[in-house]
Design an enzyme around this catalytic site. Structure first.
Site, PDB file in Angstrom:
ATOM      1  N   HIS A 128       3.383  -3.941  43.461  1.00  0.00           N
ATOM      2  CA  HIS A 128       4.623  -4.417  44.074  1.00  0.00           C
ATOM      3  C   HIS A 128       4.452  -4.319  45.578  1.00  0.00           C
ATOM      4  O   HIS A 128       4.331  -3.232  46.139  1.00  0.00           O
ATOM      5  CB  HIS A 128       5.820  -3.581  43.612  1.00  0.00           C
ATOM      6  CG  HIS A 128       7.132  -4.150  44.043  1.00  0.00           C
ATOM      7  ND1 HIS A 128       7.895  -4.957  43.221  1.00  0.00           N
ATOM      8  CD2 HIS A 128       7.802  -4.059  45.213  1.00  0.00           C
ATOM      9  CE1 HIS A 128       8.980  -5.326  43.863  1.00  0.00           C
ATOM     10  NE2 HIS A 128       8.961  -4.790  45.081  1.00  0.00           N
ATOM     11  N   CYS A 129       4.429  -5.471  46.238  1.00  0.00           N
ATOM     12  CA  CYS A 129       4.142  -5.521  47.673  1.00  0.00           C
ATOM     13  C   CYS A 129       5.401  -5.219  48.474  1.00  0.00           C
ATOM     14  O   CYS A 129       6.414  -5.930  48.332  1.00  0.00           O
ATOM     15  CB  CYS A 129       3.591  -6.901  48.053  1.00  0.00           C
ATOM     16  SG  CYS A 129       3.208  -7.047  49.814  1.00  0.00           S
ATOM     17  N   PRO A 130       5.386  -4.199  49.327  1.00  0.00           N
ATOM     18  CA  PRO A 130       6.586  -3.891  50.116  1.00  0.00           C
ATOM     19  C   PRO A 130       6.867  -4.911  51.204  1.00  0.00           C
ATOM     20  O   PRO A 130       7.993  -4.983  51.717  1.00  0.00           O
ATOM     21  CB  PRO A 130       6.249  -2.514  50.716  1.00  0.00           C
ATOM     22  CG  PRO A 130       4.758  -2.477  50.782  1.00  0.00           C
ATOM     23  CD  PRO A 130       4.286  -3.257  49.595  1.00  0.00           C
TER      24      PRO A 130
END
Length: 454
Positions: A128-130
């Site tokens: 999950h890319c911030p």
């Protein structure tokens, strides 16, 4: 609340960074020698920036995919020749090994993981890319790697343009100050050079790592699992090739090949969702379909019964109730050569390796604690004597009080060589480490239907 606000600011921060580097630099070039970009330079640079913005927004806005409602794993049929090896064959159904998510209460496709931020199982989840507020998954991965490619390409051009102007300023450093740029312009140029260099370095490393994942068909999570598997293999060598599992089990640990690496070309075709290399760089290329992320081709190095990730004793849930707790023997008649007493002693020790957390959920103690307690127990005696039992209890209490370097929740706190745990990739650790039940999929689905009926 603070974390939520920071996450919401991530996308505006990235867009602000792009605007600062791409457009404020072109305004600065109007005031510095050798002047603004010529027509060809401007066309190439702004085209790269445009592709960068398109790919970034698609990486942010594309649905990472979800398991379709009512989806169930496909049942394979394997053809087996008859005993006389005639040309006739018979169809024998063979189910694919099943995975079940307790959070979604549904079957989980291969390579899917439950994201704690998206609150659902994501198909071929990478992380999950911030910075995109989205999962890099089977459907999002092509947009994400295109965004990295165009970002590195655009900043390479920008770095070249900045270098030319900085070199001219350095060459004319001995001229009177009124003939050169102002302090404000020099400060702007310095900030552009520093920001471009740092961002280009970080994104180039990320692009190379992502490209390696594409070529080998491994996600970031699967790279973690590969390193975890190597750790378990190394650990099992010291215990005769087995490790302690739930309920006194002895789990054999053997080397298992990664099943999804099917060759560089086919890995790229699968990862980018197209067989045309030109489409890999097209910002408006279609996203891979959800259906293509439910099953994946394997290389056949392992048997069809093998599943990925490989068996991990600390990712196995306890079987409640257990046969021997219902008054039945844990062994069937005819088991010869089995040391029942040794098994029961190991089972008792295993029960002590479990404890309840603050939410009342049964967790395995960290491996460090379990190993230290086991070593001290063996040093103090085999547990048969009263003295040995007392020392064992005191050792257990001592372990509980002693601070350790791992999380008290269990082996999910294990970190790879880069200091990353599964939580760092956005995974729901409770689902990842305790979602596998030794219960047939048909029983789990029946339970779900009964719950809906109630």
């Amino acid at each position: 609340m603070d974390g939520t606000i920071l996450r919401k600011l991530a996308v505006p921060a990235v867009l602000s960074l792009i605007a600062f580097l791409a457009y404020s630099s072109q305004l600065l070039f109007l005031q510095l020698e050798p002047g603004p970009l010529d027509r060809r330079q401007s066309l190439i640079f702004n085209a790269l920036v445009g592709c960068l913005l398109i790919c970034y927004m698609r990486a942010c806005r594309t649905d990472p995919g979800r398991v379709p409602e009512g989806w169930q794993p496909r049942v394979k049929t394997s053809k087996q020749a008859d005993d006389n090896k005639h040309e006739s064959t018979r169809e024998t159904p063979k189910s694919i090994p099943q995975r079940w998510c307790r959070k979604c209460e549904a079957p989980k496709p291969p390579r899917a993981h439950h994201c704690r931020l998206c609150q659902r199982c994501i198909l071929k989840m990478d992380h999950h890319c911030p910075w995109t507020l989205n999962c890099v998954s089977h459907r999002v991965f092509p947009h994400f790697i295109r965004f990295l490619f165009y970002a590195v390409a655009a900043m390479t051009c920008l770095g070249y343009f900045l270098y030319l102007r900085a070199a001219l300023i350095f060459q004319s450093r001995n001229l009177p100050s009124y003939l050169g740029p102002s302090v404000l312009q020099l400060t702007h140029l310095f900030l552009l050079l520093l920001t471009t260099f740092l961002t280009w370095t970080a994104l180039t490393i990320l692009l190379l790592r992502t490209a390696y994942s594409l070529f080998t068909n491994t996600t970031t999570i699967e790279s973690w699992e590969l390193e975890r598997h190597a750790t378990l293999l190394h650990r099992a060598r010291h215990f005769g090739g087995v490790l302690d599992g739930p309920d006194g089990q002895r789990i054999p640990i053997r080397k298992q090949e990664f099943p999804y690496d099917i060759g560089i070309w086919r890995n790229c075709v699968q990862g980018m969702g197209a067989a045309n290399p030109l489409a890999w760089f097209w910002p408006f290329a279609a996203s891979p379909s959800v259906e293509s992320g439910l099953e994946f081709e394997v290389n056949g190095f392992e048997s069809e019964d093998a599943v990925w990730p490989p068996p991990d004793p600390d990712r196995m849930a306890r079987g409640w109730p257990r046969p021997w707790e219902e008054g039945r023997s844990a062994f069937v008649h005819g088991d010869e050569g089995v040391d029942v007493e040794a098994f029961r002693r190991r089972q008792e020790q295993d029960i002590k390796r479990w404890r309840r957390d603050g939410e009342g959920v049964v967790r395995r103690k960290p491996f460090v604690e379990r190993l230290e307690a086991s070593v001290r127990w063996e040093q103090d005696g085999d547990g048969d004597g009263e003295e040995g039992e007392q020392s064992e209890d005191s050792d257990e209490d001592e372990v509980e009080r002693r601070p350790v370097a791992v999380n008290v929740r269990g082996e999910e706190s294990w970190k790879n060589s880069e200091g990353e745990s599964l939580a760092d990739f956005g995974l729901d650790e409770d689902a990842e480490f305790y979602d596998e039940e030794d219960i047939p999929l048909s029983v789990l689905l029946q339970r779900k239907r009964l719950q809906k009926a109630e």
